[in-house]
Design a protein around this motif. Structure first.
Motif, PDB file in Angstrom:
ATOM      1  N   THR A 193      69.324  15.021   3.061  1.00 46.92           N
ATOM      2  CA  THR A 193      68.554  16.677   2.932  1.00 46.92           C
ATOM      3  C   THR A 193      67.752  17.570   4.435  1.00 46.92           C
ATOM      4  O   THR A 193      68.243  18.390   3.902  1.00 46.92           O
ATOM      5  N   ALA A 214      67.234  15.651  -5.428  1.00 46.53           N
ATOM      6  CA  ALA A 214      67.091  16.645  -4.493  1.00 46.53           C
ATOM      7  C   ALA A 214      66.919  17.829  -5.192  1.00 46.53           C
ATOM      8  O   ALA A 214      67.075  18.786  -4.470  1.00 46.53           O
ATOM      9  N   ALA A 253      69.840  20.120   6.102  1.00 49.79           N
ATOM     10  CA  ALA A 253      68.815  21.496   6.074  1.00 49.79           C
ATOM     11  C   ALA A 253      69.228  22.407   7.051  1.00 49.79           C
ATOM     12  O   ALA A 253      69.829  23.327   7.815  1.00 49.79           O
ATOM     13  N   SER A 307      67.474   9.755   0.718  1.00 51.62           N
ATOM     14  CA  SER A 307      67.629  11.110   0.030  1.00 51.62           C
ATOM     15  C   SER A 307      66.952  12.045   0.663  1.00 51.62           C
ATOM     16  O   SER A 307      67.200  13.130   1.039  1.00 51.62           O
ATOM     17  N   GLN A 359      68.246  19.649  -7.973  1.00 48.61           N
ATOM     18  CA  GLN A 359      69.328  20.241  -7.397  1.00 48.61           C
ATOM     19  C   GLN A 359      70.183  20.679  -8.805  1.00 48.61           C
ATOM     20  O   GLN A 359      69.982  20.048  -9.803  1.00 48.61           O
ATOM     21  N   GLY A 375      75.867  17.542  -1.480  1.00 46.52           N
ATOM     22  CA  GLY A 375      75.188  16.331  -3.026  1.00 46.52           C
ATOM     23  C   GLY A 375      76.890  15.627  -3.018  1.00 46.52           C
ATOM     24  O   GLY A 375      76.366  14.506  -3.286  1.00 46.52           O
ATOM     25  N   TRP A 380      71.703  12.244  -8.095  1.00 49.12           N
ATOM     26  CA  TRP A 380      71.419  12.923  -6.947  1.00 49.12           C
ATOM     27  C   TRP A 380      70.698  14.649  -7.391  1.00 49.12           C
ATOM     28  O   TRP A 380      69.517  14.495  -6.790  1.00 49.12           O
ATOM     29  N   PRO A 407      73.436  22.658   0.284  1.00 49.63           N
ATOM     30  CA  PRO A 407      72.811  21.442  -0.685  1.00 49.63           C
ATOM     31  C   PRO A 407      73.565  21.332  -2.162  1.00 49.63           C
ATOM     32  O   PRO A 407      73.730  19.779  -1.946  1.00 49.63           O
TER      33      PRO A 407
END
Length: 426
Positions: free
Chosen positions: A345, A164, A349, A341, A166, A359, A160, A355
């Protein structure tokens, strides 16, 4: 919605219902989507190469190999022994020992099926001998599997983080508190079960027995310290930590515990390579599929449709979690995360979800899918180890599933559960 988008979504459901393997399903649909959208066919090869050319994914084979070496090298067995001498004298102590062992092993392997296999292979028979039903023991072994995806290091958290974009280290930390809450909930279930059935307590371990167990298991206890201490101490990255863990397990298994020998290493490496190949094949083709659905703006359209139902963030989160729980029961974790994904996301948002919290919520929802039929991998592992049918094991899962579903709700509506520790560490 465009014609290409309808073919992609409809084709996904049709091929999955027909039983086509997920990797081939995604590969076929990606090729069809590129052809229908009149893209250059070379894009297919480029997307597949791009899906495999992500350095963070190198952590996956490392953690898979580390988990296999720890199971075969005797580290998991010694962790189970330590947990047994610490908790065996309590009401439901053997259940608690199983949960504790799963928590420790989860901090090493990063995999739900590996955690179920390592702990269940030792504890299911032992629990049956001490008065627990074999179905309950198998259900508990199934349920501790998701701890391997919550407690860092976690293979799905790595995936993830890549998808993403992150911080993987922050995602690791976000799973610690949820993992401990789930472990505590399983211990409560074990206590109530043992009390209701009047299962006798074990004799309290003597100081000598405690000392012997800890001396024997010291090197096993140090494994998560080496791996996680190295990551958060800034000594090495999560990717490097995976191979440090594998090397540590190899050395301890060969030269300290001596449960490994040079003849067994070949089959063990082949087993790890097979598992890695399956996961990476899915990621590579799913990466191409994610690109084509993004180019058709499907994530934006789905998120807009979801947000058109209601603008209440509470209800949106509820719908999102229900969707993830249902999909987790029917789809492979890796492919589901890659496919969704973009959608997740975008929705996160829109509703202002952090975030890192998003996740953790996604990974833990799919961790629940690891224990639910029809595609719960931990469920398959526990059924194989115990010799019981999937149906029998599933009947004993419901109290543990209630714990996991309650945890999902807490993660969605109490941000501090996932954000406190990453914020504290900085």
């Amino acid at each position: 919605m465009s014609e290409v988008a309808m073919v992609l979504i409809g084709g996904l459901f049709v091929l999955l219902l027909l039983g086509v393997p997920i990797a081939f399903t995604l590969g076929i649909l990606t090729a069809v989507g590129i052809w229908m959208a009149d893209f250059n066919p070379m894009i297919l090869a480029q997307r597949l190469v791009a899906g495999s050319n992500i350095s963070s994914l190198l952590a996956i084979p490392g953690f898979i190999l580390a988990g296999d070496l720890m199971s075969a090298g005797g580290l998991s067995r010694r962790l189970v022994r330590i947990a047994s001498v610490c908790f065996g004298h309590l009401t439901g102590g053997l259940s608690m020992a199983t949960v504790a062992a799963g928590t420790f092993f989860g901090a090493i392997s990063g995999s739900a099926p590996a955690t179920t296999a390592a702990v269940g292979s030792v504890m299911i028979d032992e629990m049956e001998k001490r008065g627990y039903s074999r179905g309950y023991a198998a259900g508990l072994a199934t349920s501790i599997g998701p701890l391997g995806q919550m407690i860092p290091p976690s293979i799905p958290m790595i995936i993830w983080g890549v998808l993403a974009e992150q911080s993987i280290s922050k995602l690791f930390l976000a799973g610690v508190v949820p993992g401990l809450i789930a472990a505590a909930g399983f211990c409560v279930v074990g206590y109530l079960y043992a009390r209701r059935l009047g299962i006798p307590k074990e004799a309290r371990a003597s100081f000598g027995q405690l000392g012997a167990a800890f001396r024997d298991g010291l090197w096993a206890l140090l494994a998560p310290v080496v791996i996680l201490g190295g990551i958060y101490g800034g000594i090495f990255s999560p990717t490097e930590a995976a191979f440090v863990g594998a090397l540590y397990s190899l050395i301890i298994g060969l030269f300290v515990y001596k449960d490994l020998n040079w003849r067994t290493l070949g089959p063990l490496f082949i087993q790890s390579m097979r598992t890695t190949t399956v996961i990476m094949f899915i990621i590579v083709v799913a990466y191409g599929f994610a690109w084509i659905i993004a180019s058709e703006q499907i994530p934006t359209q789905i998120s807009s449709a979801l947000l058109s139902i209601t603008d209440n963030p509470f209800l949106i989160l509820l719908l999102l979690n229900i969707m993830l729980l249902v999909l987790g029961a029917f789809m492979d974790t890796v492919s589901a995360m890659v496919i969704l994904s973009g959608v997740l996301t975008a929705v996160g948002a829109q509703v202002g979800l952090d975030p890192i919290q998003l996740g953790a919520m996604v990974v833990i929802n799919f961790a629940v899918g690891m224990v639910t039929p029809p595609l719960g991998y931990s469920l398959f592992v526990a059924s194989s180890i115990s010799g019981l049918s999937i149906e029998t094991v599933s009947r004993h899962l419901w109290p543990f599933l209630l714990v996991l579903i309650a945890l999902v709700g807490l993660i969605a509506y109490v941000p501090a559960i996932t954000l406190w520790l990453p914020g504290l560490v900085g």
